[in-house]
Design a protein around this motif. Structure first.
Motif, PDB file in Angstrom:
ATOM      1  N   GLU A  40       0.817  -1.214   0.000  1.00 27.96           N
ATOM      2  CA  GLU A  40       0.000   0.000   0.000  1.00 27.96           C
ATOM      3  C   GLU A  40       0.849   1.261   0.000  1.00 27.96           C
ATOM      4  O   GLU A  40       0.484   2.278  -0.609  1.00 27.96           O
ATOM      5  N   GLU A  41       2.011   1.204   0.666  1.00 27.26           N
ATOM      6  CA  GLU A  41       2.851   2.396   0.813  1.00 27.26           C
ATOM      7  C   GLU A  41       3.704   2.695  -0.418  1.00 27.26           C
ATOM      8  O   GLU A  41       4.408   3.703  -0.453  1.00 27.26           O
ATOM      9  N   LEU A  42       3.654   1.852  -1.411  1.00 27.63           N
ATOM     10  CA  LEU A  42       4.487   2.031  -2.605  1.00 27.63           C
ATOM     11  C   LEU A  42       4.098   3.307  -3.340  1.00 27.63           C
ATOM     12  O   LEU A  42       2.921   3.659  -3.440  1.00 27.63           O
ATOM     13  N   ASP A  43       5.105   4.000  -3.877  1.00 25.35           N
ATOM     14  CA  ASP A  43       4.819   5.181  -4.687  1.00 25.35           C
ATOM     15  C   ASP A  43       4.146   4.765  -5.994  1.00 25.35           C
ATOM     16  O   ASP A  43       4.591   3.804  -6.641  1.00 25.35           O
ATOM     17  N   GLN A 107      -5.763   3.420  -5.712  1.00 26.83           N
ATOM     18  CA  GLN A 107      -5.121   4.645  -5.240  1.00 26.83           C
ATOM     19  C   GLN A 107      -6.057   5.843  -5.377  1.00 26.83           C
ATOM     20  O   GLN A 107      -6.801   5.947  -6.360  1.00 26.83           O
TER      21      GLN A 107
END
Length: 211
Positions: A40-43, A107
């Protein structure tokens, strides 16, 4: 040119790095190995760059060529398509694109890739082609030919990053491919020309023969 979005290896060669020798111990399928890294935290840029590379290969090369590239660039790639779940490189690229789309759809907003991230380096094609031929003995003729076609039909940028991944893979082979200082400088200079982040090429520095 502004900096690219990542200091580290990016796009499809980054995904190839997920498939190390022991990946099947932690993941039941090829798609699970990728999905588990799409946290989830991926750019969003990281996933967009994977999708961009996979689309370029799918649009520019035949399924056989894509298969050859994956087998030559991913660690233990020769065994990737032997499990019967993925027919060839084209089907695999479609699966990777679907994984990217599924993640991106979750996103709240997805930026457009910058001009720096989309830079293809067409004027560097001859230098990348020379590098591919320089390392053909380590890559093997089939992988070298597929990368040379990737330069023409996809982009010099993608082909060069795939070459770097192929050299990393070859270093794990029984022949233990190494680089001379001059060869490493050649790769580093190309990385600078492509405006890569600090660690895209320097990750191969450990291969430089100190003798």
């Amino acid at each position: 040119m502004t900096a690219r979005s990542s200091e580290f290896m990016f796009g499809l060669p980054w995904v190839m790095g997920f498939f190390h020798q022991d990946w099947t111990r932690d993941h039941p399928t090829e798609t699970a190995a990728v999905a588990d890294q799409f946290v989830e935290e991926l750019d969003p840029e990281s996933v967009l760059l994977v999708r961009h590379d996979a689309t370029r290969l799918l649009d520019g090369l035949s399924p056989d060529r894509i298969t050859t590239i994956w087998e030559g660039c991913a660690e233990n790639g020769a065994y990737f398509f032997g499990r019967g779940r993925v027919a060839d490189g084209a089907q695999w690229m479609r699966q990777v694109i679907a994984l990217c789309d599924a993640w991106l759809s979750q996103q709240p907003s997805v930026p457009a890739l910058s001009a720096a991230d989309l830079y293809e380096g067409q004027e560097l094609a001859d230098r990348v082609r020379d590098a591919v031929r320089e390392f053909e003995p380590a890559l093997g003729p089939q992988t070298a030919d597929a990368l040379a076609e990737c330069i023409r039909s996809c982009s010099p940028d993608l082909a060069f990053r795939l070459l770097l991944r192929a050299l990393s893979s070859a270093a794990q082979s029984p022949d233990h491919t190494t680089l001379s200082h001059g060869q490493y400088v050649q790769l580093s200079d190309l990385g600078t020309a492509f405006n890569y982040g600090e660690y895209v090429v320097s990750d191969l520095q450990y291969l430089v023969d100190a003798t």
